[in-house]
Design a protein around this motif. Structure first.
Motif, PDB file in Angstrom:
ATOM      1  N   UNK A 111      26.522  11.371  66.801  1.00  0.00           N
ATOM      2  CA  UNK A 111      26.694  11.548  65.359  1.00  0.00           C
ATOM      3  C   UNK A 111      25.592  10.832  64.577  1.00  0.00           C
ATOM      4  N   UNK A 112      24.991   9.814  65.200  1.00  0.00           N
ATOM      5  CA  UNK A 112      23.872   9.077  64.616  1.00  0.00           C
ATOM      6  C   UNK A 112      22.817   8.921  65.697  1.00  0.00           C
ATOM      7  N   UNK A 155       8.142   9.504  63.482  1.00  0.00           N
ATOM      8  CA  UNK A 155       8.852   9.735  62.231  1.00  0.00           C
ATOM      9  C   UNK A 155      10.105  10.563  62.506  1.00  0.00           C
ATOM     10  N   UNK A 156      10.957  10.656  61.495  1.00  0.00           N
ATOM     11  CA  UNK A 156      12.253  11.312  61.661  1.00  0.00           C
ATOM     12  C   UNK A 156      12.096  12.773  62.066  1.00  0.00           C
ATOM     13  N   UNK A 157      11.160  13.479  61.453  1.00  0.00           N
ATOM     14  CA  UNK A 157      11.004  14.900  61.751  1.00  0.00           C
ATOM     15  C   UNK A 157      10.646  15.131  63.210  1.00  0.00           C
ATOM     16  N   UNK A 158       9.812  14.264  63.760  1.00  0.00           N
ATOM     17  CA  UNK A 158       9.424  14.405  65.168  1.00  0.00           C
ATOM     18  C   UNK A 158      10.643  14.264  66.076  1.00  0.00           C
ATOM     19  N   UNK A 160      18.232  19.621  69.741  1.00  0.00           N
ATOM     20  CA  UNK A 160      18.585  20.730  68.851  1.00  0.00           C
ATOM     21  C   UNK A 160      20.093  20.967  68.857  1.00  0.00           C
ATOM     22  N   UNK A 161      20.661  21.051  67.663  1.00  0.00           N
ATOM     23  CA  UNK A 161      22.064  21.422  67.525  1.00  0.00           C
ATOM     24  C   UNK A 161      23.063  20.292  67.595  1.00  0.00           C
ATOM     25  N   UNK A 162      22.636  19.063  67.942  1.00  0.00           N
ATOM     26  CA  UNK A 162      23.616  17.976  68.010  1.00  0.00           C
ATOM     27  C   UNK A 162      24.039  17.581  66.606  1.00  0.00           C
ATOM     28  N   UNK A 163      25.195  16.922  66.505  1.00  0.00           N
ATOM     29  CA  UNK A 163      25.780  16.620  65.202  1.00  0.00           C
ATOM     30  C   UNK A 163      24.837  15.808  64.322  1.00  0.00           C
ATOM     31  N   UNK A 164      24.157  14.815  64.894  1.00  0.00           N
ATOM     32  CA  UNK A 164      23.293  13.948  64.099  1.00  0.00           C
ATOM     33  C   UNK A 164      22.154  14.730  63.448  1.00  0.00           C
ATOM     34  N   UNK A 165      21.577  15.666  64.179  1.00  0.00           N
ATOM     35  CA  UNK A 165      20.483  16.474  63.640  1.00  0.00           C
ATOM     36  C   UNK A 165      21.010  17.415  62.567  1.00  0.00           C
ATOM     37  N   UNK A 166      22.134  18.044  62.811  1.00  0.00           N
ATOM     38  CA  UNK A 166      22.705  18.985  61.843  1.00  0.00           C
ATOM     39  C   UNK A 166      23.106  18.297  60.545  1.00  0.00           C
ATOM     40  N   UNK A 167      23.576  17.057  60.634  1.00  0.00           N
ATOM     41  CA  UNK A 167      24.057  16.341  59.455  1.00  0.00           C
ATOM     42  C   UNK A 167      23.005  15.416  58.840  1.00  0.00           C
ATOM     43  N   UNK A 168      21.782  15.429  59.387  1.00  0.00           N
ATOM     44  CA  UNK A 168      20.722  14.588  58.829  1.00  0.00           C
ATOM     45  C   UNK A 168      20.915  13.107  59.075  1.00  0.00           C
ATOM     46  N   UNK A 185      29.482   1.768  59.628  1.00  0.00           N
ATOM     47  CA  UNK A 185      30.680   1.708  58.794  1.00  0.00           C
ATOM     48  C   UNK A 185      30.559   2.617  57.586  1.00  0.00           C
ATOM     49  N   UNK A 186      29.388   2.684  56.997  1.00  0.00           N
ATOM     50  CA  UNK A 186      29.193   3.605  55.875  1.00  0.00           C
ATOM     51  C   UNK A 186      29.389   5.050  56.333  1.00  0.00           C
ATOM     52  N   UNK A 187      28.966   5.351  57.562  1.00  0.00           N
ATOM     53  CA  UNK A 187      29.154   6.693  58.107  1.00  0.00           C
ATOM     54  C   UNK A 187      30.638   7.055  58.166  1.00  0.00           C
ATOM     55  N   UNK A 188      31.480   6.074  58.481  1.00  0.00           N
ATOM     56  CA  UNK A 188      32.928   6.292  58.557  1.00  0.00           C
ATOM     57  C   UNK A 188      33.600   6.094  57.199  1.00  0.00           C
TER      58      UNK A 188
END
Length: 276
Positions: free
Chosen positions: A188-189, A218-221, A229-237, A266-269
């Motif tokens: 998720x992260x 960097x983040x884009x790389x 590709x397709x994992x929750x962390x990538x999809x949710x930024x 904690x902020x994520x939750x």
């Protein structure tokens, strides 16, 4: 006491313990705190030069365990006192800092510093004890894709910070990831050492010949890595680059990194962290 440090994290510890004036030599990779720039250099972190070390007449050489085995043996033969320190848990780090304070005569100032860090760790563990843990993956290397295993201080620090981590054998310091591993865990992260988007571009570390240095990612790389590709962390930024010292330099700043990562978890939750 005249001290030579062969590990950037050890150098940071020495300065934090109030021993900066006693440090007479460091490696080319020791870059923090700023006063270290004035110290003599004794080679690279992975290739220290025993002759340069001994020329500084050290009373103590701080080495990094297996990576400095050969150099340490040669230094012992040359009459040096060598202290190897390679913590694999946060507790080992804090105990090692206490040991260094004793060995170097850092006195009450040094012990107070370590006691303060221990208190912060206790408070952190209390804060995360009952909140739901997000699945977190820390990327160490990309070719192949690697994340820390249970036998690493990064894994221990992330767990203390409130992250749910990929399970693996207790003896593994690194986990080489397949596509099935990643999709099964579905982080998720995602965190990785890399470039701060709000800071000037980093320079290469001395002696670095890597085509893609981890500290310059960097983040884009990271998001565009084919296995992610397709994992929750990538999809949710939820992909972030972090400073290397947050997790990969086991010294005083590791505790700050744990606090900040815990804040993110904690902020994520949706739970305020309450950091000062």
């Amino acid at each position: 006491m005249r001290i030579v440090s062969l590990v950037p994290a050890h150098t940071e510890i020495l300065f934090a313990l109030g021993l900066g004036e006693q440090v007479v030599g460091v490696t080319a990779h020791c870059d923090y705190p700023p006063p270290v720039a004035a110290k003599d250099r004794v080679g690279f972190f992975n290739r220290p030069e025993p002759e340069k070390i001994m020329a500084l007449r050290p009373d103590l050489v701080l080495a990094g365990g297996p990576i400095h085995h050969d150099c340490g043996e040669k230094l012992l033969q040359m009459g040096a006192r060598v202290f190897h320190f390679a913590p694999r848990t946060v507790q080992e780090l804090l105990q090692g800092m206490d040991d260094l304070a004793e060995i170097t005569g850092a006195g009450e100032e040094g012990h107070r510093l370590v006691a303060g860090l221990k208190e912060r760790v206790v408070l952190l563990r209390e804060r995360v004890r009952d909140f739901p843990r997000p699945r977190v993956m820390f990327i160490m290397g990309e070719e192949p894709l690697v994340t820390p295993g249970p036998a690493s201080i990064q894994y221990d620090a992330l767990g203390m910070a409130g992250a749910a981590l990929m399970p693996a054998g207790e003896d593994k310091s690194a986990i080489f990831l397949s596509r099935d591993d990643i999709t099964g865990f579905d982080p998720e992260i995602i965190l990785a050492c890399g470039q701060n988007p709000f800071a000037p571009p980093r320079k290469r570390c001395p002696g670095c010949t890597l085509k893609n240095p981890p500290c310059m990612r960097d983040v884009e790389k990271i998001k565009n890595h084919p296995l992610l590709a397709g994992v929750a962390a990538v999809q949710e930024g939820m992909v972030f680059t972090i400073p290397c010292h947050w997790l990969c330099r086991p010294g005083p700043r590791l505790i700050e990194g744990m606090e900040r990562i815990s804040h993110l978890c904690q902020e994520f939750r949706g739970k305020p962290f309450g950091m000062k």
